[in-house]
Motif scaffolding. Structure first.
Motif, mmCIF file in Angstrom:
data_model
loop_
_atom_site.group_PDB
_atom_site.id
_atom_site.type_symbol
_atom_site.label_atom_id
_atom_site.label_comp_id
_atom_site.label_asym_id
_atom_site.label_seq_id
_atom_site.Cartn_x
_atom_site.Cartn_y
_atom_site.Cartn_z
ATOM 1 N N ILE A 14 -1.557 -2.919 -11.944
ATOM 2 C CA ILE A 14 -1.716 -1.749 -11.072
ATOM 3 C C ILE A 14 -0.929 -0.566 -11.647
ATOM 4 O O ILE A 14 -1.444 0.558 -11.718
ATOM 5 C CB ILE A 14 -1.262 -2.078 -9.633
ATOM 6 C CG1 ILE A 14 -2.243 -3.072 -8.995
ATOM 7 C CG2 ILE A 14 -1.126 -0.809 -8.788
ATOM 8 C CD1 ILE A 14 -1.734 -3.737 -7.724
ATOM 9 N N THR A 37 -4.011 1.723 -9.691
ATOM 10 C CA THR A 37 -5.168 0.891 -9.344
ATOM 11 C C THR A 37 -5.506 -0.045 -10.488
ATOM 12 O O THR A 37 -5.462 0.347 -11.644
ATOM 13 C CB THR A 37 -6.411 1.761 -9.060
ATOM 14 O OG1 THR A 37 -6.098 2.731 -8.067
ATOM 15 C CG2 THR A 37 -7.567 0.922 -8.556
ATOM 16 N N LYS A 76 -10.660 -3.756 -6.205
ATOM 17 C CA LYS A 76 -9.630 -2.800 -6.617
ATOM 18 C C LYS A 76 -8.316 -3.248 -5.999
ATOM 19 O O LYS A 76 -8.242 -3.492 -4.789
ATOM 20 C CB LYS A 76 -9.960 -1.383 -6.131
ATOM 21 C CG LYS A 76 -11.249 -0.825 -6.673
ATOM 22 C CD LYS A 76 -11.070 -0.305 -8.060
ATOM 23 C CE LYS A 76 -12.365 0.384 -8.511
ATOM 24 N NZ LYS A 76 -12.382 0.667 -9.899
ATOM 25 N N SER A 99 -4.268 -2.296 -5.413
ATOM 26 C CA SER A 99 -3.317 -1.189 -5.395
ATOM 27 C C SER A 99 -2.082 -1.631 -4.622
ATOM 28 O O SER A 99 -2.042 -2.729 -4.075
ATOM 29 C CB SER A 99 -3.953 0.058 -4.753
ATOM 30 O OG SER A 99 -4.353 -0.229 -3.415
#
Length: 184
Positions: A124, A130, A142, A144
């Motif tokens: 990340i 991300t 995704k 994060s």
């Protein structure tokens, strides 16, 4: 005398094995210890928080796969995560005629390789906030950070928080999540 020696040797081996298993660093999930020496399925069946997931894995015919060598990273939704789905969704998905759709959803929660939380955090950070993960289903997740929490965003914009990370298994790692992720 030889029989007694064999019995004593067997007893010592059993005690030694038991003592070793007691030394394993376990994580409690759903009221049960998760043992790193056991595979994903062997551990998941003991979690009271993952009975829906285990039933879905069985209905999809994925037990043998998740008992395989891997390694796999599994983002495991809790029963409460499944409860967030519209009423009747789980009951419909576990029907034999919906096996393909159920398999698609479940394999969307699995990434090839062993990605512990620090690996994910590093990826990340390297991705400027991300990281894109490709699931074994072929879709994208995704990842994060929100504070110290890892957040996963699915292809429909739904978000799941990792609530328990780094539950190590003999064939990978499980991260418990609070929402079911959905592919396109």
């Amino acid at each position: 005398m030889k029989t007694l020696a064999v019995i004593l040797a067997s007893a010592l081996i059993s005690i030694s094995s038991f003592a070793q298993s007691g030394k394993e660093k376990t994580v409690m999930v759903g009221g049960a210890p998760m043992y790193p020496s056991k595979n994903i399925v062997e551990n998941a069946v003991n979690s009271k928080d993952h009975t829906t997931l285990v039933a879905a894995v069985k209905a999809a015919g994925l037990v043998e796969t998740l008992q395989g060598a891997g390694p796999f990273t599994v983002f495991a939704p809790t029963n409460k995560a499944f409860d967030k789905l519209p009423a009747g969704t789980v009951e419909t998905l576990v029907k034999p005629e919906n096996k393909a759709k159920l398999t698609t959803i479940l394999t969307y929660h699995v990434v090839a390789g062993k990605w512990n939380a620090s690996d994910l955090a590093t990826k990340i950070k390297e991705g400027n906030g991300t990281a894109t993960l490709t699931t074994v289903q072929g879709g994208k997740l995704k990842a994060s950070m929100k504070g110290k929490n890892i957040i996963l965003t699915d292809e429909k914009g739904g978000m799941a928080k990792v609530t328990i990370s780094d539950v190590n298994q003999s064939n990978g790692v499980i991260h418990v999540i609070d929402t079911v992720l959905m592919p396109k």
